[in-house]
Enzyme design. Structure first.
Site, PDB file in Angstrom:
ATOM      1  N   GLU A  17       0.846  -1.195   0.000  1.00  0.00           N
ATOM      2  CA  GLU A  17       0.000   0.000   0.000  1.00  0.00           C
ATOM      3  C   GLU A  17       0.876   1.238   0.000  1.00  0.00           C
ATOM      4  O   GLU A  17       1.822   1.356   0.799  1.00  0.00           O
ATOM      5  CB  GLU A  17      -0.926   0.025   1.217  1.00  0.00           C
ATOM      6  N   THR A  48      -3.870   4.868  -1.916  1.00  0.00           N
ATOM      7  CA  THR A  48      -4.944   5.438  -1.111  1.00  0.00           C
ATOM      8  C   THR A  48      -5.488   6.702  -1.762  1.00  0.00           C
ATOM      9  O   THR A  48      -4.862   7.295  -2.647  1.00  0.00           O
ATOM     10  CB  THR A  48      -4.475   5.751   0.318  1.00  0.00           C
ATOM     11  N   TYR A  49      -6.647   7.114  -1.290  1.00  0.00           N
ATOM     12  CA  TYR A  49      -7.363   8.250  -1.884  1.00  0.00           C
ATOM     13  C   TYR A  49      -7.905   9.098  -0.754  1.00  0.00           C
ATOM     14  O   TYR A  49      -8.681   8.612   0.072  1.00  0.00           O
ATOM     15  CB  TYR A  49      -8.507   7.716  -2.763  1.00  0.00           C
ATOM     16  N   HIS A  77      -8.040   3.118  -4.738  1.00  0.00           N
ATOM     17  CA  HIS A  77      -8.989   3.300  -3.644  1.00  0.00           C
ATOM     18  C   HIS A  77     -10.074   4.301  -4.032  1.00  0.00           C
ATOM     19  O   HIS A  77      -9.816   5.295  -4.722  1.00  0.00           O
ATOM     20  CB  HIS A  77      -8.276   3.840  -2.404  1.00  0.00           C
ATOM     21  N   ASP A 109     -13.059   7.102   6.384  1.00  0.00           N
ATOM     22  CA  ASP A 109     -13.096   7.704   7.717  1.00  0.00           C
ATOM     23  C   ASP A 109     -13.498   9.169   7.628  1.00  0.00           C
ATOM     24  O   ASP A 109     -13.399   9.787   6.568  1.00  0.00           O
ATOM     25  CB  ASP A 109     -11.718   7.600   8.380  1.00  0.00           C
ATOM     26  N   ALA A 127     -20.211   1.383   1.960  1.00  0.00           N
ATOM     27  CA  ALA A 127     -19.262   0.833   0.991  1.00  0.00           C
ATOM     28  C   ALA A 127     -19.957  -0.095   0.010  1.00  0.00           C
ATOM     29  O   ALA A 127     -19.587  -0.161  -1.167  1.00  0.00           O
ATOM     30  CB  ALA A 127     -18.137   0.096   1.721  1.00  0.00           C
ATOM     31  N   LYS A 173     -21.556  -6.442   1.212  1.00  0.00           N
ATOM     32  CA  LYS A 173     -20.552  -6.053   0.222  1.00  0.00           C
ATOM     33  C   LYS A 173     -20.384  -7.135  -0.840  1.00  0.00           C
ATOM     34  O   LYS A 173     -20.264  -6.837  -2.039  1.00  0.00           O
ATOM     35  CB  LYS A 173     -19.218  -5.770   0.915  1.00  0.00           C
TER      36      LYS A 173
END
Length: 295
Positions: A17, A48-49, A77, A109, A127, A173
């Site tokens: 990551e 990540t985004y 992401h 978050d 999600a 999901k």
């Protein structure tokens, strides 16, 4: 080949990551890290985004760098945080236009400074809705071979009051089209195996890849605990605080992460996803200890 295809091969996957850089100096560090990690021939790297689109352009830049300079499949992401549905559609379309086939769909978050998570007035709440949206946009553009992953939470699952709800969320999901999951950080192999066993018993078939974070300083241990809400084990914190040098602290952190990784692979984990903090030293040492590099 998508990540779901890789996971069907049955050998443990290796992935990293990365997060998008915020300064020119950080970008140079990231480029150097990517060059070094590419030598281990990872199966994919995730990018990540940031919330509120704060790293939208730089995240796309890292994705392009991976695809063009290193031919390493990127896992892009996506989050629901502070973005309307239309804005998310645009981001997904941009990635699809660049040939991205693998996505990690996260609720996300709260933005920095916010105490509670709340959806955008014109956005998505969960999600699972984002998973469905990725598939919807891909179908609209005639792209059929996409793969969408999601998050799983072993440490949360370990708390009795959240055990069933964590499985229910994973099921939603999967029903929305998720093909695999990557866990949030945890430190006990039993937490992972309990989640996997409970999920399988209730019809969740998607592979769950454990995330491992080599923590190399007491400062990073405190920050990781703050960000994830998962306490860093006392024995690891003590070892980091007792280390007489940065190298000794890194060795202690890598040794702890390597033990966990070996136990996870022995327990049947489909791969290991390594958090790098955009640094290569600890990640390389961990991968060497696992015996997954340059296969």
């Amino acid at each position: 080949m998508t990540i779901a295809g890789l996971l069907r091969h049955g050998r443990p996957t290796l992935s990293y990551e990365l997060f998008p850089p915020r300064t020119p100096a950080a970008e140079e560090t990231l480029r150097a890290t990517m060059r070094v990690l590419a030598v281990t021939r990872p199966d994919f790297m995730s990018i990540t985004y940031g919330a509120s689109g704060t790293t939208r352009s730089t995240s796309r830049g890292v994705v392009q760098m991976l695809a063009e300079a290193h031919t390493i499949p990127p896992l892009a992401h996506l989050t629901c945080v502070d973005q309307s549905r239309d804005e998310l559609v645009t981001v997904i379309e941009e990635y699809l236009a660049e040939g991205v086939l693998d996505f990690l769909a996260l609720r996300g978050d709260p933005p920095r400074g916010a105490t509670d998570w709340s959806p955008h007035p014109d956005g998505l709440h969960y999600a699972s809705q984002l998973v469905g949206l990725v598939h919807e946009v891909a179908r609209a553009h005639g792209v059929s071979d996409i793969c969408v992953g999601v998050a799983a939470f072993p440490a949360t699952h370990a708390m009795p009051r959240w055990r069933q709800s964590s499985i229910d969320v994973l099921r939603y999901k999967q029903h929305a089209g998720a093909a695999f999951a990557i866990t949030q950080v945890f430190y006990e192999v039993e937490q992972y195996t309990a989640l996997v066993e409970d999920a399988a018993a209730q019809g969740i078939t998607m592979p769950i890849i454990p995330e491992v974070m080599p923590i190399v300083s007491s400062r990073r241990a405190a920050r990781a605990s703050e960000l994830t809400g998962v306490p860093t084990p006392a024995e690891l914190v003590n070892a980091l605080e007792a280390a007489e040098s940065d190298d000794a602290a890194r060795a202690a952190g890598v040794a702890h992460a390597a033990r966990l990784s070996r136990e996870l692979l022995e327990a049947g984990a489909p791969g290991i996803h390594v958090i790098t903090f955009n640094q290569s030293a600890a990640a390389l040492e961990l991968v060497d200890a696992m015996g997954l590099a340059a296969r």
